[in-house]
Design a protein around this motif. Structure first.
Motif, PDB file in Angstrom:
ATOM      1  N   MET A 210      23.905 -25.782   5.891  1.00  0.00           N
ATOM      2  CA  MET A 210      22.867 -25.995   6.553  1.00  0.00           C
ATOM      3  C   MET A 210      22.431 -25.312   7.113  1.00  0.00           C
ATOM      4  SD  MET A 210      24.068 -26.329  10.904  1.00  0.00           S
ATOM      5  CE  MET A 210      23.373 -26.008  12.135  1.00  0.00           C
ATOM      6  N   THR A 211      20.546 -25.326   7.630  1.00  0.00           N
ATOM      7  CA  THR A 211      19.798 -24.394   7.494  1.00  0.00           C
ATOM      8  C   THR A 211      19.250 -24.671   8.809  1.00  0.00           C
ATOM      9  OG1 THR A 211      19.569 -24.575   4.348  1.00  0.00           O
ATOM     10  CG2 THR A 211      17.858 -23.832   6.198  1.00  0.00           C
ATOM     11  N   VAL A 212      19.320 -23.557   9.254  1.00  0.00           N
ATOM     12  CA  VAL A 212      18.301 -22.898  10.184  1.00  0.00           C
ATOM     13  C   VAL A 212      17.118 -22.378   9.825  1.00  0.00           C
ATOM     14  CG1 VAL A 212      18.889 -22.253  12.953  1.00  0.00           C
ATOM     15  CG2 VAL A 212      20.416 -23.379  12.350  1.00  0.00           C
ATOM     16  N   SER A 213      16.256 -22.226  10.174  1.00  0.00           N
ATOM     17  CA  SER A 213      15.179 -21.490   9.391  1.00  0.00           C
ATOM     18  C   SER A 213      13.575 -21.840  10.681  1.00  0.00           C
ATOM     19  CB  SER A 213      14.552 -22.811   9.018  1.00  0.00           C
ATOM     20  OG  SER A 213      14.407 -23.121   8.630  1.00  0.00           O
ATOM     21  N   HIS A 214      13.081 -21.066  11.185  1.00  0.00           N
ATOM     22  CA  HIS A 214      12.083 -21.196  11.767  1.00  0.00           C
ATOM     23  C   HIS A 214      11.539 -21.606  12.544  1.00  0.00           C
ATOM     24  CE1 HIS A 214      10.627 -20.150   7.257  1.00  0.00           C
ATOM     25  NE2 HIS A 214      10.174 -21.594   7.290  1.00  0.00           N
ATOM     26  N   ASN A 215      12.775 -21.394  13.535  1.00  0.00           N
ATOM     27  CA  ASN A 215      13.445 -20.840  15.278  1.00  0.00           C
ATOM     28  C   ASN A 215      12.509 -20.370  15.789  1.00  0.00           C
ATOM     29  OD1 ASN A 215      13.705 -24.695  14.512  1.00  0.00           O
ATOM     30  ND2 ASN A 215      15.635 -22.968  13.516  1.00  0.00           N
ATOM     31  N   HIS A 216      13.112 -20.576  17.767  1.00  0.00           N
ATOM     32  CA  HIS A 216      12.836 -19.655  18.435  1.00  0.00           C
ATOM     33  C   HIS A 216      13.987 -20.590  19.341  1.00  0.00           C
ATOM     34  CE1 HIS A 216       8.892 -17.633  17.215  1.00  0.00           C
ATOM     35  NE2 HIS A 216       8.522 -19.214  17.149  1.00  0.00           N
ATOM     36  N   PHE A 217      14.278 -18.813  20.077  1.00  0.00           N
ATOM     37  CA  PHE A 217      15.705 -20.101  21.247  1.00  0.00           C
ATOM     38  C   PHE A 217      15.191 -18.548  22.269  1.00  0.00           C
ATOM     39  CE2 PHE A 217      19.145 -21.010  18.340  1.00  0.00           C
ATOM     40  CZ  PHE A 217      18.625 -21.643  17.593  1.00  0.00           C
ATOM     41  N   TYR A 218      15.602 -18.983  23.594  1.00  0.00           N
ATOM     42  CA  TYR A 218      15.599 -18.727  24.673  1.00  0.00           C
ATOM     43  C   TYR A 218      16.405 -18.761  25.533  1.00  0.00           C
ATOM     44  CZ  TYR A 218      10.597 -20.014  22.363  1.00  0.00           C
ATOM     45  OH  TYR A 218       9.367 -19.944  22.482  1.00  0.00           O
ATOM     46  N   TRP A 219      16.287 -18.659  26.603  1.00  0.00           N
ATOM     47  CA  TRP A 219      17.597 -18.561  27.768  1.00  0.00           C
ATOM     48  C   TRP A 219      18.601 -19.754  26.086  1.00  0.00           C
ATOM     49  CZ3 TRP A 219      13.701 -20.058  30.977  1.00  0.00           C
ATOM     50  CH2 TRP A 219      13.742 -21.445  31.372  1.00  0.00           C
ATOM     51  N   GLY A 220      19.682 -19.610  27.071  1.00  0.00           N
ATOM     52  CA  GLY A 220      21.707 -19.936  26.490  1.00  0.00           C
ATOM     53  C   GLY A 220      22.401 -19.151  25.633  1.00  0.00           C
ATOM     54  N   HIS A 221      23.136 -19.406  24.788  1.00  0.00           N
ATOM     55  CA  HIS A 221      24.073 -18.599  24.422  1.00  0.00           C
ATOM     56  C   HIS A 221      24.070 -18.095  23.297  1.00  0.00           C
ATOM     57  CE1 HIS A 221      26.903 -20.104  28.166  1.00  0.00           C
ATOM     58  NE2 HIS A 221      26.284 -19.700  28.664  1.00  0.00           N
ATOM     59  N   GLY A 222      23.076 -18.581  22.246  1.00  0.00           N
ATOM     60  CA  GLY A 222      22.561 -18.154  20.958  1.00  0.00           C
ATOM     61  C   GLY A 222      23.358 -18.794  19.724  1.00  0.00           C
ATOM     62  N   MET A 223      22.779 -18.493  18.897  1.00  0.00           N
ATOM     63  CA  MET A 223      23.013 -19.359  17.508  1.00  0.00           C
ATOM     64  C   MET A 223      24.576 -19.043  17.624  1.00  0.00           C
ATOM     65  SD  MET A 223      21.605 -20.571  15.054  1.00  0.00           S
ATOM     66  CE  MET A 223      23.656 -21.374  14.595  1.00  0.00           C
ATOM     67  N   SER A 224      24.877 -19.962  17.653  1.00  0.00           N
ATOM     68  CA  SER A 224      26.772 -19.676  17.451  1.00  0.00           C
ATOM     69  C   SER A 224      27.907 -20.694  16.722  1.00  0.00           C
ATOM     70  CB  SER A 224      27.621 -20.131  19.055  1.00  0.00           C
ATOM     71  OG  SER A 224      26.605 -19.885  20.144  1.00  0.00           O
ATOM     72  N   ILE A 225      28.575 -20.463  16.153  1.00  0.00           N
ATOM     73  CA  ILE A 225      29.704 -20.716  15.187  1.00  0.00           C
ATOM     74  C   ILE A 225      30.958 -20.902  15.866  1.00  0.00           C
ATOM     75  CG2 ILE A 225      31.118 -21.106  13.315  1.00  0.00           C
ATOM     76  CD1 ILE A 225      28.490 -19.805  12.077  1.00  0.00           C
ATOM     77  N   GLY A 226      31.480 -22.165  16.598  1.00  0.00           N
ATOM     78  CA  GLY A 226      32.699 -22.554  17.007  1.00  0.00           C
ATOM     79  C   GLY A 226      32.336 -23.032  18.506  1.00  0.00           C
ATOM     80  N   SER A 227      33.592 -23.297  19.440  1.00  0.00           N
ATOM     81  CA  SER A 227      34.346 -22.403  19.175  1.00  0.00           C
ATOM     82  C   SER A 227      35.477 -22.678  18.267  1.00  0.00           C
ATOM     83  CB  SER A 227      35.520 -22.088  19.892  1.00  0.00           C
ATOM     84  OG  SER A 227      35.223 -23.460  20.795  1.00  0.00           O
TER      85      SER A 227
END
Length: 466
Positions: free
Chosen positions: A286-303
């Motif tokens: 999996m590739t996550v590239s060139h993105n913008h996150f604002y409010w939320g719980h972030g770039m997560s793996i899990g639970s």
């Protein structure tokens, strides 16, 4: 016929994901297919407080049948186009199902509103909405993509779940229901659910105000998200109406592989992206590239990590005010192996937990113990303070990160606090000024650094694209 602006911007450009991407595919910008059918809107969106909605009279004019009929009769390789007609700029629909090779295009200036009638989404009578005891809560998704290939949702329009709108006859919204029942006796729908859908594409679409998760992708091979916006209001847990409960942005899991999420913008009431290592095969490539996150719980793996998460690349990401930044979360009742994950060229600011690696997310007992190894943090810059966690489970189930050019850029680093246990940190050639205490089975190998991180981060935080 598609508008000329839509056709022009859909032209294939020579843009690809980085050569080192973990997605095994060669991913290029999607192209909107030619139309098999164009449906014109017959409803008009109106302002309802903070949201767009419909008049009460228009709530009785669903478009579900004509949209689904168009999808069912469309040839492979073509698209059903939904577009505005003068002041009429909205459609109203219950659950829809995509077919193999068919793309749903929502044109610019057009909104598809989800029905406010829970009965439209019932799996069994009474299973969606406020569910009575003895009935299993279950809702059909707004859009299902099940056991098909080469399907897509595209266009510059909007899919709106209307979870903040007061439901006629109930006096509450879907998010009010979610908050009151906290998952015990309520059923709320997800916006897009793709199960075993190979080569599924989301392109330029806006998905907003979901009752529950926005997008889930399970068990498929090949998922592309390009230029998409996923949004819900910021959740305010201590307010009278917290809103946006459990509204994850994009969640791949359950055997999914070969995924690219790129050039997208996400702000939600829960995880911006959550990689679920669940089901058979977890998530890999999996590739996550060139993105913008604002409010939320972030770039997560899990639970859930019990089926494994591996071969993940996160590159060129900004996290601006997310509750957590880089996050891996699991616990002893749902843990497993997370390995070969690389975070590169990441900017984090004003996050209460800029790095949160925890193995105690939901308790400390169970028979599925989490281990995180071969984690690389390369050129990560953090500002604004917060808590940094490297919280391994025990001596045999550890966290093993490499920090290479990872810096707290504030002049005063005392504003950062640490949780650290059962962790082996190695400093790479670029060093790091992250140095947790070593009194709880924590080892530090290599030379830390004194630099203050990348000055380029300040220009990379961009406003939400309205």
């Amino acid at each position: 016929m598609l508008k000329s602006s839509l056709l022009a911007s859909a032209t294939l450009i020579l843009a690809t994901v980085p050569a080192a991407a973990q997605d095994a595919r060669h991913v290029t910008e999607p192209v909107i297919p030619p139309a098999c059918t164009t449906l014109q809107a017959g409803l008009t969106a109106v302002k309802d407080g903070a949201y767009q909605s419909l008049t009460l009279a228009d709530e009785a004019k669903p478009d579900t049948y004509r949209i689904q009929r168009a999808i069912d009769s469309c040839d492979r390789g073509k698209a059903v186009v939904l577009k505005a007609a003068g002041a009429a700029n909205a459609f109203l629909s219950g659950p829809l199902k995509l077919r193999s090779g068919v793309t749903l295009v929502v044109d610019k200036g057009t909104t598809v509103f989800a029905s406010l009638n829970f009965k439209d989404f019932d799996v069994t009578p009474g299973s969606c909405g406020i569910v009575r005891p003895g009935i299993k809560a279950a809702c059909k998704p707004f859009i299902s993509v099940d056991d098909v290939s080469d399907a897509g949702i595209m266009g510059d329009g909007v899919l709106d779940g209307r979870a903040g709108i007061t439901i006629p006859g109930l006096g509450v919204s879907a998010w009010d229901i979610a908050q009151k029942y906290e998952g015990k006796e309520r059923g709320l729908f997800r916006m897009v659910v793709a199960d075993r859908a190979d080569n599924f594409t989301l392109y330029r679409i806006t998905i907003k105000n979901s009752q529950n998760f926005n997008v889930t992708y399970n068990g498929g091979d090949g998922f592309t998200v390009w230029g998409v916006k996923v949004e819900a209001p910021k959740r305010e847990p201590r307010s009278a109406r917290p809103l946006s409960h459990n509204t994850d942005g994009i969640d791949p899991g359950n055997g999914a592989r070969n995924i690219t999420i790129t050039r997208s913008y996400i702000r939600t009431g829960d995880d911006n992206i959550a990689i679920k290592g669940s089901g058979r095969g977890g998530v890999t490539n999996m590739t996550v590239s060139h993105n913008h996150f604002y409010w939320g719980h972030g770039m997560s793996i899990g639970s859930e990590t019990y089926a494994g998460v591996s071969n993940i690349l996160v590159t060129d990401l900004t996290l601006d005010g997310t509750d957590s930044g880089i996050r891996i979360k699991s616990s002893a009742d749902r843990g497993g192996l997370v390995e070969n994950v690389r975070y590169e060229d990441v900017c984090i600011r004003n996050s209460p937990r800029p790095i949160e690696l925890t193995t105690h997310y939901a308790g400390r007992s169970g028979g599925r113990l989490p281990t995180y190894r071969a984690l690389t943090f390369k050129d990560v810059t953090i500002s604004g303070g917060g808590e940094i966690s490297f919280d391994g489970y025990d001596n045999d189930h550890r966290i093993q990160p490499l920090l290479d050019g990872v810096f707290l850029s504030d002049a005063e680093t005392a504003k950062y606090k640490y949780i650290a246990a059962h962790t082996d940190i190695t400093y790479g050639a670029g060093g790091s000024n992250i140095a947790p205490p070593t009194d709880n089975d924590v080892t530090l190998t290599g030379a830390p650094g004194k630099a203050t991180g990348s000055a380029s981060c300040a220009s990379r935080f961009v406003p939400w694209p309205e």
